[in-house]
Motif scaffolding. Structure first.
Motif, PDB file in Angstrom:
ATOM      1  N   ASP A  49     -46.179 -37.873  17.817  1.00  0.00           N
ATOM      2  CA  ASP A  49     -46.593 -36.607  17.211  1.00  0.00           C
ATOM      3  C   ASP A  49     -47.927 -36.120  17.776  1.00  0.00           C
ATOM      4  OD1 ASP A  49     -46.188 -34.494  15.428  1.00  0.00           O
ATOM      5  OD2 ASP A  49     -47.468 -35.437  13.901  1.00  0.00           O
ATOM      6  N   SER A  50     -48.241 -36.493  19.025  1.00  0.00           N
ATOM      7  CA  SER A  50     -49.555 -36.183  19.579  1.00  0.00           C
ATOM      8  C   SER A  50     -49.599 -34.884  20.377  1.00  0.00           C
ATOM      9  CB  SER A  50     -50.014 -37.333  20.478  1.00  0.00           C
ATOM     10  OG  SER A  50     -49.154 -37.445  21.602  1.00  0.00           O
ATOM     11  N   LYS A  53     -52.639 -32.194  20.131  1.00  0.00           N
ATOM     12  CA  LYS A  53     -53.700 -32.648  19.240  1.00  0.00           C
ATOM     13  C   LYS A  53     -54.893 -33.155  20.040  1.00  0.00           C
ATOM     14  CE  LYS A  53     -51.011 -33.990  15.220  1.00  0.00           C
ATOM     15  NZ  LYS A  53     -50.699 -35.068  14.286  1.00  0.00           N
ATOM     16  N   THR A  54     -56.058 -33.054  19.417  1.00  0.00           N
ATOM     17  CA  THR A  54     -57.268 -33.582  20.046  1.00  0.00           C
ATOM     18  C   THR A  54     -57.354 -35.086  19.776  1.00  0.00           C
ATOM     19  OG1 THR A  54     -58.647 -33.201  18.108  1.00  0.00           O
ATOM     20  CG2 THR A  54     -58.447 -31.381  19.689  1.00  0.00           C
ATOM     21  N   GLU A  57     -58.125 -35.799  16.150  1.00  0.00           N
ATOM     22  CA  GLU A  57     -56.955 -35.612  15.285  1.00  0.00           C
ATOM     23  C   GLU A  57     -55.975 -36.778  15.409  1.00  0.00           C
ATOM     24  OE1 GLU A  57     -56.656 -30.733  15.135  1.00  0.00           O
ATOM     25  OE2 GLU A  57     -55.604 -31.832  16.705  1.00  0.00           O
ATOM     26  N   ILE A  58     -55.825 -37.301  16.616  1.00  0.00           N
ATOM     27  CA  ILE A  58     -54.952 -38.464  16.829  1.00  0.00           C
ATOM     28  C   ILE A  58     -55.516 -39.666  16.097  1.00  0.00           C
ATOM     29  CG2 ILE A  58     -54.134 -40.095  18.579  1.00  0.00           C
ATOM     30  CD1 ILE A  58     -53.883 -37.677  20.482  1.00  0.00           C
TER      31      ILE A  58
END
Length: 121
Positions: A49-50, A53-54, A57-58
């Motif tokens: 789900d990356s 994303k920054t 956020e990961i």
């Protein structure tokens, strides 16, 4: 005359000691191996789900998985997040020292990585 069959008392004691030592080793190592599989599962889920994303956020997403799974050994700040072949890769590596008896301990090096490509996307 029939020949006796069976196990001598001394052999029984030796086998009992060997089985006991192996059981103690398994009991001490098993929780760390289970936690490794929890970390690996969380990293795979976060990597899947990356997309877009920054890094922070990961790491926050991994922190949520770690909180739910009660992972205390490996923190989100220790994750290694980088790009490889235009894919975000989330990797981890850590060591666990398990005391066995006295000054004897067992050192296990755990490591793994996952990307969105590895997770089936």
């Amino acid at each position: 005359m029939n020949r006796q069959r069976g196990l001598a008392l001394s052999a029984l004691l030796i086998w009992g000691i060997v089985i006991g030592l192996v059981a103690i080793l398994v009991i001490r190592v098993l929780p760390d191996v289970i936690e490794y599989y929890k970390i690996r599962h969380a990293v795979k889920a976060v990597a899947a789900d990356s997309g877009g994303k920054t890094v922070s956020e990961i790491r926050q997403a991994y922190g949520k998985y770690a909180e739910v799974e009660h992972i205390k050994t490996f923190t989100p700040a220790e994750l290694d997040v980088f790009k490889q072949d235009n894919q975000v890769v989330v990797a981890f590596s850590y060591e666990r020292r398990i005391p066995l008896a006295g000054n004897v301990s067992l050192l296990i090096e755990f490591q793994g990585s996952a990307s969105a490509r590895d997770s089936g996307q």
